[in-house]
Design a protein around this motif. Sequence first.
Motif, PDB file in Angstrom:
ATOM      1  N   PRO A 331      11.032   1.622  -7.884  1.00 14.26           N
ATOM      2  CA  PRO A 331      11.178   1.129  -6.501  1.00 14.26           C
ATOM      3  C   PRO A 331      10.896  -0.357  -6.421  1.00 14.26           C
ATOM      4  O   PRO A 331      10.277  -0.943  -7.327  1.00 14.26           O
ATOM      5  CB  PRO A 331      10.127   1.938  -5.728  1.00 14.26           C
ATOM      6  N   ALA A 332      11.353  -0.968  -5.344  1.00 14.26           N
ATOM      7  CA  ALA A 332      11.139  -2.410  -5.135  1.00 14.26           C
ATOM      8  C   ALA A 332       9.709  -2.626  -4.662  1.00 14.26           C
ATOM      9  O   ALA A 332       9.428  -2.663  -3.465  1.00 14.26           O
ATOM     10  CB  ALA A 332      12.148  -2.935  -4.119  1.00 14.26           C
ATOM     11  N   PHE A 333       8.791  -2.768  -5.616  1.00 14.95           N
ATOM     12  CA  PHE A 333       7.377  -2.863  -5.272  1.00 14.95           C
ATOM     13  C   PHE A 333       7.061  -4.119  -4.465  1.00 14.95           C
ATOM     14  O   PHE A 333       6.138  -4.129  -3.651  1.00 14.95           O
ATOM     15  CB  PHE A 333       6.513  -2.827  -6.532  1.00 14.95           C
ATOM     16  N   GLY A 334       7.811  -5.200  -4.702  1.00 17.30           N
ATOM     17  CA  GLY A 334       7.577  -6.415  -3.939  1.00 17.30           C
ATOM     18  C   GLY A 334       7.802  -6.196  -2.459  1.00 17.30           C
ATOM     19  O   GLY A 334       6.939  -6.510  -1.622  1.00 17.30           O
ATOM     20  N   LEU A 335       8.956  -5.609  -2.119  1.00 19.43           N
ATOM     21  CA  LEU A 335       9.274  -5.344  -0.719  1.00 19.43           C
ATOM     22  C   LEU A 335       8.358  -4.263  -0.141  1.00 19.43           C
ATOM     23  O   LEU A 335       7.928  -4.352   1.010  1.00 19.43           O
ATOM     24  CB  LEU A 335      10.734  -4.911  -0.590  1.00 19.43           C
ATOM     25  N   LEU A 336       8.054  -3.247  -0.938  1.00 19.70           N
ATOM     26  CA  LEU A 336       7.138  -2.210  -0.462  1.00 19.70           C
ATOM     27  C   LEU A 336       5.763  -2.792  -0.170  1.00 19.70           C
ATOM     28  O   LEU A 336       5.100  -2.407   0.801  1.00 19.70           O
ATOM     29  CB  LEU A 336       7.023  -1.095  -1.500  1.00 19.70           C
ATOM     30  N   GLY A 337       5.322  -3.745  -1.014  1.00 19.26           N
ATOM     31  CA  GLY A 337       4.037  -4.397  -0.776  1.00 19.26           C
ATOM     32  C   GLY A 337       4.033  -5.195   0.516  1.00 19.26           C
ATOM     33  O   GLY A 337       3.057  -5.174   1.272  1.00 19.26           O
ATOM     34  N   VAL A 338       5.150  -5.896   0.773  1.00 18.54           N
ATOM     35  CA  VAL A 338       5.266  -6.674   2.006  1.00 18.54           C
ATOM     36  C   VAL A 338       5.197  -5.758   3.219  1.00 18.54           C
ATOM     37  O   VAL A 338       4.468  -6.020   4.190  1.00 18.54           O
ATOM     38  CB  VAL A 338       6.582  -7.486   2.015  1.00 18.54           C
ATOM     39  N   TRP A 339       5.948  -4.646   3.163  1.00 20.36           N
ATOM     40  CA  TRP A 339       5.952  -3.738   4.314  1.00 20.36           C
ATOM     41  C   TRP A 339       4.651  -2.958   4.431  1.00 20.36           C
ATOM     42  O   TRP A 339       4.259  -2.559   5.538  1.00 20.36           O
ATOM     43  CB  TRP A 339       7.152  -2.790   4.233  1.00 20.36           C
ATOM     44  N   ALA A 340       3.958  -2.751   3.330  1.00 25.38           N
ATOM     45  CA  ALA A 340       2.627  -2.133   3.416  1.00 25.38           C
ATOM     46  C   ALA A 340       1.666  -3.061   4.142  1.00 25.38           C
ATOM     47  O   ALA A 340       0.859  -2.615   4.970  1.00 25.38           O
ATOM     48  CB  ALA A 340       2.108  -1.812   2.008  1.00 25.38           C
ATOM     49  N   PHE A 341       1.758  -4.355   3.849  1.00 26.29           N
ATOM     50  CA  PHE A 341       0.905  -5.327   4.533  1.00 26.29           C
ATOM     51  C   PHE A 341       1.248  -5.407   6.017  1.00 26.29           C
ATOM     52  O   PHE A 341       0.358  -5.422   6.880  1.00 26.29           O
ATOM     53  CB  PHE A 341       1.061  -6.701   3.882  1.00 26.29           C
ATOM     54  N   ILE A 342       2.551  -5.430   6.329  1.00 27.76           N
ATOM     55  CA  ILE A 342       2.973  -5.460   7.728  1.00 27.76           C
ATOM     56  C   ILE A 342       2.519  -4.178   8.439  1.00 27.76           C
ATOM     57  O   ILE A 342       2.103  -4.219   9.605  1.00 27.76           O
ATOM     58  CB  ILE A 342       4.498  -5.620   7.826  1.00 27.76           C
ATOM     59  N   SER A 343       2.569  -3.059   7.739  1.00 25.38           N
ATOM     60  CA  SER A 343       2.116  -1.791   8.324  1.00 25.38           C
ATOM     61  C   SER A 343       0.632  -1.840   8.643  1.00 25.38           C
ATOM     62  O   SER A 343       0.185  -1.309   9.675  1.00 25.38           O
ATOM     63  CB  SER A 343       2.408  -0.631   7.366  1.00 25.38           C
ATOM     64  N   LEU A 344      -0.160  -2.465   7.766  1.00 25.11           N
ATOM     65  CA  LEU A 344      -1.584  -2.630   8.043  1.00 25.11           C
ATOM     66  C   LEU A 344      -1.803  -3.494   9.286  1.00 25.11           C
ATOM     67  O   LEU A 344      -2.671  -3.204  10.113  1.00 25.11           O
ATOM     68  CB  LEU A 344      -2.275  -3.261   6.830  1.00 25.11           C
ATOM     69  N   VAL A 345      -0.997  -4.563   9.401  1.00 18.55           N
ATOM     70  CA  VAL A 345      -1.104  -5.436  10.572  1.00 18.55           C
ATOM     71  C   VAL A 345      -0.741  -4.662  11.839  1.00 18.55           C
ATOM     72  O   VAL A 345      -1.435  -4.751  12.864  1.00 18.55           O
ATOM     73  CB  VAL A 345      -0.199  -6.670  10.411  1.00 18.55           C
ATOM     74  N   LEU A 346       0.346  -3.891  11.781  1.00 17.67           N
ATOM     75  CA  LEU A 346       0.758  -3.097  12.940  1.00 17.67           C
ATOM     76  C   LEU A 346      -0.312  -2.068  13.305  1.00 17.67           C
ATOM     77  O   LEU A 346      -0.604  -1.849  14.488  1.00 17.67           O
ATOM     78  CB  LEU A 346       2.081  -2.385  12.642  1.00 17.67           C
ATOM     79  N   SER A 347      -0.892  -1.439  12.289  1.00 20.70           N
ATOM     80  CA  SER A 347      -1.939  -0.449  12.546  1.00 20.70           C
ATOM     81  C   SER A 347      -3.163  -1.094  13.189  1.00 20.70           C
ATOM     82  O   SER A 347      -3.748  -0.551  14.135  1.00 20.70           O
ATOM     83  CB  SER A 347      -2.333   0.253  11.238  1.00 20.70           C
ATOM     84  N   ALA A 348      -3.544  -2.266  12.654  1.00 19.05           N
ATOM     85  CA  ALA A 348      -4.678  -2.988  13.239  1.00 19.05           C
ATOM     86  C   ALA A 348      -4.383  -3.387  14.673  1.00 19.05           C
ATOM     87  O   ALA A 348      -5.248  -3.285  15.562  1.00 19.05           O
ATOM     88  CB  ALA A 348      -4.998  -4.226  12.395  1.00 19.05           C
ATOM     89  N   LEU A 349      -3.144  -3.813  14.912  1.00 22.26           N
ATOM     90  CA  LEU A 349      -2.733  -4.206  16.261  1.00 22.26           C
ATOM     91  C   LEU A 349      -2.770  -3.012  17.208  1.00 22.26           C
ATOM     92  O   LEU A 349      -3.232  -3.102  18.349  1.00 22.26           O
ATOM     93  CB  LEU A 349      -1.327  -4.807  16.213  1.00 22.26           C
TER      94      LEU A 349
END
Length: 365
Positions: A331-349
């Motif tokens: 899998p595209a770990f780079g993109l998955l890592g980016v979206w995992a970080f964005i998901s953390l931001v969304l969850s925190a928000l």
Amino acid sequence: MLRLLTISMFIVPGLFSVIIHGYLRHGEISRRKKLALFVLYLCITNAISFSVSYLRGVKGFRFSDMTLSYRLKYISLGIVLGFVVPFIVCLFTEDAITIGGFIRYGKRTGRDIKKYMAYAIWSAKASLGAEVASSYLNWLWWLIEPFCMMLIYTVIFGYVFKAKEDYFPIFIFTGITMWGFFSRTINGSIDTVRNGKDIITKVYMPKYILLLSKMFVNGFKMLVSFGVIAAMMIVFRVPLSIYILFAPIILLVLFLFTFGVGSIMMHYGVYVNDLGYITGIVLQMLMYLSGVFYSVSKRFPEPFGDIVESFNPVALFMSSMRNCILYGQMPAFGLLGVWAFISLVLSALGIFTVYSNENSYVKVI
């Protein structure tokens, strides 16, 4: 059209950043400060985007040489930055938002999840039991519905439209399973607080616990469907690879992203009665852009397929899962890592929003 898109490249990320900044401050920002913040975010987001472009080999910045795909990538990167940069800027510009505050919210979230997790699991079990209590086929309905949809889409897209993806029935079933989890959770999150008013008006609990319970219900159904996918892989003799071990990581990022979006939708669902109708339309559009029935990267003309797949997280999760379990690709770990970080931001928000407004929910409902 290109001129409008060129202007949007620089303007939209700044506007989006100001919206997120205002969201963090509950709208308590004067017009003069909004203008100053817009200029600040305009400079920051474009400086970062230009730096990324330069590092990737784009040495000049002539508008006449910009391709449409470059413009789309530039504005998409700017919007992603608009999610992240305001958190950092708020630490330096807003007295009410501090690192200590983030830490306190983080500790409070950890304590609340530990305290109320047992209720979320019990509630999910009760919902699953009540859902099939009066049906003749019981839990088999969790398999029959997606399986029938898989058969329908396999006939329509596999034979009528002659789709060429390998192991097409499993390809379709994987997409339906992951999309079903995401769409059911987002649709259900809108009425979560209203449907749980009998509980939240009598006993205190963080309102996102109700969302977690709903996600456990949908997540269990998704795992049951993945059991069927495993059986189908045996029947179709799909060769296994080491990359199948990354499948749980993809599901974890999907769960985190869904929770982040769902917690924000849950908040606005308390105040906006028509949000369910709007969400239904948006999800319908998103379904056709996520590659439930086809491969986004192959069906869209280059390079737009890769752009849609990179900046549509649901499409990325589906594609990554299919590559892992069906095609033996990493899998595209780079993109998955980016979206995992964005998901953390969304969850925190989302958690921040729920904690800040949950006392008013009881008054509204």
